[in-house]
Design a protein around this motif. Structure first.
Motif, PDB file in Angstrom:
ATOM      1  N   LEU A   1       0.834  -1.202   0.000  1.00 32.35           N
ATOM      2  CA  LEU A   1       0.000   0.000   0.000  1.00 32.35           C
ATOM      3  C   LEU A   1       0.869   1.253   0.000  1.00 32.35           C
ATOM      4  O   LEU A   1       0.550   2.243  -0.667  1.00 32.35           O
ATOM      5  CB  LEU A   1      -0.912  -0.009   1.228  1.00 32.35           C
ATOM      6  CG  LEU A   1      -2.132   0.924   1.203  1.00 32.35           C
ATOM      7  CD1 LEU A   1      -3.044   0.564   0.041  1.00 32.35           C
ATOM      8  CD2 LEU A   1      -2.894   0.805   2.522  1.00 32.35           C
ATOM      9  N   ALA A   2       1.972   1.209   0.720  1.00 28.71           N
ATOM     10  CA  ALA A   2       2.890   2.347   0.739  1.00 28.71           C
ATOM     11  C   ALA A   2       3.534   2.554  -0.627  1.00 28.71           C
ATOM     12  O   ALA A   2       3.689   3.691  -1.084  1.00 28.71           O
ATOM     13  CB  ALA A   2       3.971   2.125   1.805  1.00 28.71           C
ATOM     14  N   GLU A   3       3.886   1.462  -1.294  1.00 31.59           N
ATOM     15  CA  GLU A   3       4.474   1.565  -2.634  1.00 31.59           C
ATOM     16  C   GLU A   3       3.475   2.177  -3.610  1.00 31.59           C
ATOM     17  O   GLU A   3       3.841   2.987  -4.465  1.00 31.59           O
ATOM     18  CB  GLU A   3       4.910   0.189  -3.116  1.00 31.59           C
ATOM     19  CG  GLU A   3       6.128  -0.357  -2.378  1.00 31.59           C
ATOM     20  CD  GLU A   3       6.492  -1.755  -2.821  1.00 31.59           C
ATOM     21  OE1 GLU A   3       5.640  -2.407  -3.486  1.00 31.59           O
ATOM     22  OE2 GLU A   3       7.613  -2.198  -2.527  1.00 31.59           O
ATOM     23  N   ARG A   4       2.221   1.790  -3.489  1.00 28.94           N
ATOM     24  CA  ARG A   4       1.188   2.364  -4.363  1.00 28.94           C
ATOM     25  C   ARG A   4       1.012   3.852  -4.089  1.00 28.94           C
ATOM     26  O   ARG A   4       0.848   4.648  -5.015  1.00 28.94           O
ATOM     27  CB  ARG A   4      -0.145   1.637  -4.148  1.00 28.94           C
ATOM     28  CG  ARG A   4      -1.249   2.125  -5.065  1.00 28.94           C
ATOM     29  CD  ARG A   4      -2.519   1.332  -4.880  1.00 28.94           C
ATOM     30  NE  ARG A   4      -3.581   1.827  -5.752  1.00 28.94           N
ATOM     31  CZ  ARG A   4      -4.809   1.324  -5.789  1.00 28.94           C
ATOM     32  NH1 ARG A   4      -5.136   0.306  -4.995  1.00 28.94           N
ATOM     33  NH2 ARG A   4      -5.706   1.832  -6.605  1.00 28.94           N
ATOM     34  N   ALA A   5       1.069   4.223  -2.816  1.00 31.73           N
ATOM     35  CA  ALA A   5       0.947   5.638  -2.453  1.00 31.73           C
ATOM     36  C   ALA A   5       2.101   6.443  -3.039  1.00 31.73           C
ATOM     37  O   ALA A   5       1.914   7.576  -3.487  1.00 31.73           O
ATOM     38  CB  ALA A   5       0.907   5.791  -0.940  1.00 31.73           C
ATOM     39  N   VAL A   6       3.301   5.861  -3.055  1.00 34.29           N
ATOM     40  CA  VAL A   6       4.462   6.551  -3.626  1.00 34.29           C
ATOM     41  C   VAL A   6       4.300   6.725  -5.127  1.00 34.29           C
ATOM     42  O   VAL A   6       4.565   7.798  -5.684  1.00 34.29           O
ATOM     43  CB  VAL A   6       5.756   5.764  -3.313  1.00 34.29           C
ATOM     44  CG1 VAL A   6       6.931   6.353  -4.089  1.00 34.29           C
ATOM     45  CG2 VAL A   6       6.049   5.809  -1.820  1.00 34.29           C
ATOM     46  N   ARG A   7       3.858   5.652  -5.796  1.00 35.68           N
ATOM     47  CA  ARG A   7       3.672   5.724  -7.257  1.00 35.68           C
ATOM     48  C   ARG A   7       2.629   6.764  -7.635  1.00 35.68           C
ATOM     49  O   ARG A   7       2.844   7.579  -8.539  1.00 35.68           O
ATOM     50  CB  ARG A   7       3.271   4.354  -7.811  1.00 35.68           C
ATOM     51  CG  ARG A   7       4.377   3.308  -7.776  1.00 35.68           C
ATOM     52  CD  ARG A   7       4.015   2.127  -8.665  1.00 35.68           C
ATOM     53  NE  ARG A   7       2.737   1.535  -8.299  1.00 35.68           N
ATOM     54  CZ  ARG A   7       2.590   0.543  -7.424  1.00 35.68           C
ATOM     55  NH1 ARG A   7       3.668   0.031  -6.819  1.00 35.68           N
ATOM     56  NH2 ARG A   7       1.412   0.047  -7.138  1.00 35.68           N
ATOM     57  N   GLU A   8       1.502   6.734  -6.952  1.00 37.60           N
ATOM     58  CA  GLU A   8       0.425   7.666  -7.275  1.00 37.60           C
ATOM     59  C   GLU A   8       0.729   9.073  -6.769  1.00 37.60           C
ATOM     60  O   GLU A   8       0.150  10.047  -7.258  1.00 37.60           O
ATOM     61  CB  GLU A   8      -0.889   7.166  -6.682  1.00 37.60           C
ATOM     62  CG  GLU A   8      -1.391   5.864  -7.301  1.00 37.60           C
ATOM     63  CD  GLU A   8      -2.736   5.467  -6.767  1.00 37.60           C
ATOM     64  OE1 GLU A   8      -3.284   6.200  -5.911  1.00 37.60           O
ATOM     65  OE2 GLU A   8      -3.251   4.423  -7.201  1.00 37.60           O
ATOM     66  N   GLY A   9       1.632   9.166  -5.787  1.00 36.56           N
ATOM     67  CA  GLY A   9       1.948  10.472  -5.222  1.00 36.56           C
ATOM     68  C   GLY A   9       2.469  11.448  -6.252  1.00 36.56           C
ATOM     69  O   GLY A   9       2.191  12.649  -6.177  1.00 36.56           O
TER      70      GLY A   9
END
Length: 216
Positions: A196-204
């Motif tokens: 979930l953190a990796e997805r947040a970074v990508r979408e960030g």
């Protein structure tokens, strides 16, 4: 050498300082808790300040002004730079990048621990790091929406792209909400869901671009 082409002593000094920080980042700044995040956020956030100061120099003391014969008394006052939307942009960028950097540290927690890099999640735990990231996202959202308060005066959706204040307001709201929502999701898992953190970074990156677009 390229810094010599930057107009103005202050912006030129800022460019040189940024180059020094970038050079020292891996060996000196990265292993230090908080410092690595603050330095990255500051480098990105100060970019528009450097550009703004360089533009101010061109409009006041540069050859452009001399050719037009503009009198000193009528030149652009320095303090107006800090009363413009630029100040909101700097604050929003700083906290937005801080949030993204901390989320990236959460995803790299194990690798950083093995490499003896004392990041926030390594030193204080992922729960603490995710709460700091959430707070930074909230500050970024407040700054972005604070610069686009005119969204409250929304009158006609059909005039969205014809009305710059309304367009900026919507972009800042959507970008801020997306950044804040993804960070809140990471926080809800106490920072333990690395995926979930990796997805947040990508979408960030996308949400930050929308926030930047709201200042255009």
């Amino acid at each position: 050498f390229s810094s010599a082409a930057v107009p103005g002593i202050i912006p030129r000094t800022m460019v040189i300082g940024a180059a020094i920080i970038t050079y020292l980042y891996t060996t000196v700044l990265k292993p230090r808790t908080w410092i690595k995040n603050l330095s990255c956020a500051a480098l990105v956030a100060m970019s528009p300040v450097t550009s703004g100061l360089a533009a101010w120099h061109v409009l006041t003391d540069g050859p452009f002004v001399l050719k037009l014969g503009i009198e000193t008394a009528t030149r652009l006052p320095f303090h107006l730079i800090f009363k413009s939307r630029l100040s909101w942009l700097v604050v929003s960028l700083f906290f937005g990048i801080m949030s993204r950097e901390i989320l990236m540290d959460i995803t790299d927690c194990e690798g950083d621990r093995n490499a003896d890099i004392c990041t926030l999640p390594v030193k204080y735990g992922s729960k603490y790091a995710s709460s700091v990231a959430l707070g930074c996202s909230a500050m970024s959202a407040l700054a972005a929406c604070g610069a686009s308060r005119s969204i409250l005066n929304f009158v006609d959706f059909a005039e969205l792209f014809m009305n710059p204040p309304v367009r900026r307001g919507l972009l800042s709201f959507i970008g801020s909400w997306g950044l804040l929502y993804r960070t809140a999701r990471v926080y809800s898992t106490r920072g333990e869901d690395v995926g979930l953190a990796e997805r947040a970074v990508r979408e960030g990156t996308f949400w930050v671009v929308l926030i930047l677009a709201s200042f255009v």
